[in-house]
Design a protein around this motif. Structure first.
Motif, PDB file in Angstrom:
ATOM      1  N   ALA A  10     -21.928 106.696  47.800  1.00  0.00           N
ATOM      2  CA  ALA A  10     -21.293 106.163  46.654  1.00  0.00           C
ATOM      3  C   ALA A  10     -20.977 104.358  47.069  1.00  0.00           C
ATOM      4  CB  ALA A  10     -19.819 106.862  46.557  1.00  0.00           C
ATOM      5  N   GLU A  11     -21.222 103.828  46.292  1.00  0.00           N
ATOM      6  CA  GLU A  11     -20.974 102.186  46.588  1.00  0.00           C
ATOM      7  C   GLU A  11     -19.463 102.158  46.494  1.00  0.00           C
ATOM      8  OE1 GLU A  11     -22.943  99.781  47.067  1.00  0.00           O
ATOM      9  OE2 GLU A  11     -25.016 100.611  46.951  1.00  0.00           O
ATOM     10  N   LEU A  13     -17.036 103.982  47.297  1.00  0.00           N
ATOM     11  CA  LEU A  13     -16.506 104.413  48.632  1.00  0.00           C
ATOM     12  C   LEU A  13     -17.078 103.872  49.765  1.00  0.00           C
ATOM     13  CD1 LEU A  13     -16.430 108.416  47.730  1.00  0.00           C
ATOM     14  CD2 LEU A  13     -14.863 106.577  47.146  1.00  0.00           C
ATOM     15  N   GLY A  14     -18.252 103.269  49.675  1.00  0.00           N
ATOM     16  CA  GLY A  14     -18.780 102.561  50.817  1.00  0.00           C
ATOM     17  C   GLY A  14     -19.562 103.633  51.974  1.00  0.00           C
ATOM     18  N   MET A  15     -19.435 104.907  51.522  1.00  0.00           N
ATOM     19  CA  MET A  15     -19.999 105.866  52.437  1.00  0.00           C
ATOM     20  C   MET A  15     -20.579 107.084  51.648  1.00  0.00           C
ATOM     21  SD  MET A  15     -16.390 107.796  53.106  1.00  0.00           S
ATOM     22  CE  MET A  15     -15.379 108.550  52.074  1.00  0.00           C
ATOM     23  N   ASN A  16     -21.378 108.053  52.408  1.00  0.00           N
ATOM     24  CA  ASN A  16     -21.871 109.208  51.982  1.00  0.00           C
ATOM     25  C   ASN A  16     -20.585 110.042  51.599  1.00  0.00           C
ATOM     26  OD1 ASN A  16     -24.671 109.137  51.768  1.00  0.00           O
ATOM     27  ND2 ASN A  16     -24.611 108.991  53.894  1.00  0.00           N
ATOM     28  N   THR A  17     -20.584 110.818  50.560  1.00  0.00           N
ATOM     29  CA  THR A  17     -19.675 111.796  50.175  1.00  0.00           C
ATOM     30  C   THR A  17     -20.119 113.066  49.637  1.00  0.00           C
ATOM     31  OG1 THR A  17     -17.643 112.166  48.909  1.00  0.00           O
ATOM     32  CG2 THR A  17     -19.356 110.931  48.007  1.00  0.00           C
ATOM     33  N   PRO A  84     -10.576 104.095  50.360  1.00  0.00           N
ATOM     34  CA  PRO A  84     -11.518 104.014  49.081  1.00  0.00           C
ATOM     35  C   PRO A  84     -11.051 103.919  47.788  1.00  0.00           C
ATOM     36  CG  PRO A  84     -12.247 105.430  50.669  1.00  0.00           C
ATOM     37  CD  PRO A  84     -10.846 105.300  51.113  1.00  0.00           C
ATOM     38  N   ARG A  85     -11.881 103.600  46.849  1.00  0.00           N
ATOM     39  CA  ARG A  85     -11.516 103.540  45.547  1.00  0.00           C
ATOM     40  C   ARG A  85     -12.122 104.787  44.878  1.00  0.00           C
ATOM     41  NH1 ARG A  85     -14.388  98.410  42.887  1.00  0.00           N
ATOM     42  NH2 ARG A  85     -15.928  99.439  44.244  1.00  0.00           N
ATOM     43  N   TYR A  86     -11.191 105.988  45.213  1.00  0.00           N
ATOM     44  CA  TYR A  86     -11.733 107.413  44.427  1.00  0.00           C
ATOM     45  C   TYR A  86     -11.585 107.412  43.121  1.00  0.00           C
ATOM     46  CZ  TYR A  86     -12.275 109.345  49.209  1.00  0.00           C
ATOM     47  OH  TYR A  86     -13.035 110.046  50.302  1.00  0.00           O
ATOM     48  N   PHE A  87     -10.826 106.702  42.523  1.00  0.00           N
ATOM     49  CA  PHE A  87     -10.764 106.916  40.952  1.00  0.00           C
ATOM     50  C   PHE A  87     -11.899 106.237  40.360  1.00  0.00           C
ATOM     51  CE2 PHE A  87      -9.215 105.399  36.679  1.00  0.00           C
ATOM     52  CZ  PHE A  87      -8.961 106.668  36.046  1.00  0.00           C
ATOM     53  N   ILE A  88     -12.363 104.974  40.667  1.00  0.00           N
ATOM     54  CA  ILE A  88     -13.328 104.476  40.276  1.00  0.00           C
ATOM     55  C   ILE A  88     -14.736 105.653  40.540  1.00  0.00           C
ATOM     56  CG2 ILE A  88     -15.185 102.461  40.554  1.00  0.00           C
ATOM     57  CD1 ILE A  88     -12.581 101.915  38.757  1.00  0.00           C
ATOM     58  N   TYR A  89     -14.713 105.807  41.526  1.00  0.00           N
ATOM     59  CA  TYR A  89     -15.809 106.737  41.977  1.00  0.00           C
ATOM     60  C   TYR A  89     -15.935 108.039  40.886  1.00  0.00           C
ATOM     61  CZ  TYR A  89     -18.379 110.470  44.330  1.00  0.00           C
ATOM     62  OH  TYR A  89     -19.362 111.590  44.560  1.00  0.00           O
ATOM     63  N   VAL A  91     -14.639 108.509  37.843  1.00  0.00           N
ATOM     64  CA  VAL A  91     -14.728 108.270  36.443  1.00  0.00           C
ATOM     65  C   VAL A  91     -16.000 107.327  36.053  1.00  0.00           C
ATOM     66  CG1 VAL A  91     -12.148 108.586  35.805  1.00  0.00           C
ATOM     67  CG2 VAL A  91     -13.058 106.218  36.514  1.00  0.00           C
ATOM     68  N   ASP A  92     -16.301 106.433  37.038  1.00  0.00           N
ATOM     69  CA  ASP A  92     -17.584 105.477  36.557  1.00  0.00           C
ATOM     70  C   ASP A  92     -18.653 105.788  37.418  1.00  0.00           C
ATOM     71  OD1 ASP A  92     -15.798 104.113  34.831  1.00  0.00           O
ATOM     72  OD2 ASP A  92     -14.969 102.856  36.397  1.00  0.00           O
ATOM     73  N   GLU A  93     -18.629 105.665  38.770  1.00  0.00           N
ATOM     74  CA  GLU A  93     -19.959 105.844  39.557  1.00  0.00           C
ATOM     75  C   GLU A  93     -20.543 107.236  39.474  1.00  0.00           C
ATOM     76  OE1 GLU A  93     -21.756 104.528  43.780  1.00  0.00           O
ATOM     77  OE2 GLU A  93     -19.613 104.351  43.492  1.00  0.00           O
ATOM     78  N   LEU A  94     -19.600 108.228  39.832  1.00  0.00           N
ATOM     79  CA  LEU A  94     -20.237 109.806  39.836  1.00  0.00           C
ATOM     80  C   LEU A  94     -20.900 110.256  38.590  1.00  0.00           C
ATOM     81  CD1 LEU A  94     -20.409 112.352  41.447  1.00  0.00           C
ATOM     82  CD2 LEU A  94     -18.115 113.132  40.298  1.00  0.00           C
ATOM     83  N   PRO A  95     -20.315 109.808  37.496  1.00  0.00           N
ATOM     84  CA  PRO A  95     -20.989 110.421  36.150  1.00  0.00           C
ATOM     85  C   PRO A  95     -22.429 109.724  35.972  1.00  0.00           C
ATOM     86  CG  PRO A  95     -18.747 110.095  35.540  1.00  0.00           C
ATOM     87  CD  PRO A  95     -19.026 109.595  37.057  1.00  0.00           C
ATOM     88  N   ALA A  96     -22.516 108.249  36.523  1.00  0.00           N
ATOM     89  CA  ALA A  96     -23.811 107.527  36.252  1.00  0.00           C
ATOM     90  C   ALA A  96     -24.725 108.210  37.327  1.00  0.00           C
ATOM     91  CB  ALA A  96     -23.564 106.281  36.599  1.00  0.00           C
TER      92      ALA A  96
END
Length: 242
Positions: A10-11, A13-17, A84-89, A91-96
């Motif tokens: 995840a960009e 978060l800057g890490m694997n999750t 890390p920015r978990y909310f952005i992850y 609602v925005d990055e994870l769905p994409a």
């Protein structure tokens, strides 16, 4: 049914999750991409908890919905002050990412979010912050009144929001500001749950805003017996009549 349990980068978060994904073998609608439920874990859990402790796979198969279960540590679904920015992850990055990897739908009418306890808060926050993204959301025994919990859990909220409630993290303020078409909301809580009063307050606030929503209360406490039944009822609320 197919089950994926692994990790992705995840960009935000800057890490694997970690992430667990349940994909139905049979789909009610065989055209286009699959409807999807983002199912969020609680404070002491992880991305595997829902599949280990409930019948979510069976329910997902019944309704023909993909279920994405992400990992957020103890972030309270916030862009953390000291992390890390978990909310952005979420609602925005994870769905994409999931739309590309698993062919889940990007259409609002096919997207749903739900969670338990901390995850119930996260689900409501996602739906109220991004109402254009979700058709409906559900909270089970949700920690929906963060203002009431700041003093009792200083270790959590010092890391997440600096110990001061920000407007973007307050469900009561978010509900007042939600613009456009409102997602449908479902709330459940047990009669013996320590968060029952918080859920009653949040439900009353939604009522005052004219936000039609079911609040279902039945005997139960803060445990997976209650949450298994809650997610079964929420899926019926999401999909019956479609």
């Amino acid at each position: 049914m197919a089950l994926f349990a692994g990790s992705l980068y995840a960009e935000s978060l800057g890490m694997n999750t970690g992430v667990t994904v349940s994909l139905p073998g049979e789909r009610r609608d065989r055209t286009g991409d699959m409807p999807v439920l983002y199912l969020l874990h609680g404070l002491s859990d992880d991305h595997t908890s829902w599949v280990r402790r409930t019948d979510i796979d069976r329910y997902a198969e019944e309704w023909g919905v993909a279920v994405i279960m992400p990992e957020v540590q103890r972030s309270f679904y916030c862009d953390m002050t000291n992390g890390p920015r978990y909310f952005i992850y979420i609602v925005d990055e994870l769905p994409a990412l999931c739309q590309r990897l698993f062919r889940v739908s990007a259409r609002r009418e096919d997207n749903f979010v739900a969670g338990l306890s901390m995850g119930g808060y996260g689900a409501m926050k996602a739906a109220l912050s991004r109402p254009e993204r979700y058709a409906a959301a559900a909270s089970f025994s949700g920690a929906v009144d963060v203002a009431a919990r700041l003093d009792s859990h200083p270790d959590i909220f010092q890391a997440t929001c600096g110990g001061t409630l920000r407007a973007e993290d307050d469900l009561f303020q978010l509900a007042e500001k939600t613009a456009g078409e409102r997602p449908r909301l479902y709330i459940s809580c047990g009669t013996e749950d320590f968060l029952l009063a918080d859920n009653r307050r949040f439900s009353a606030h939604l009522d005052a805003l004219g936000w039609d929503h079911p609040l279902e209360i039945w005997p139960g406490t803060h445990d997976y017996h209650f949450w298994d039944e809650s997610v079964r009822r929420a899926l019926a609320f999401f999909f019956e009549g479609r």
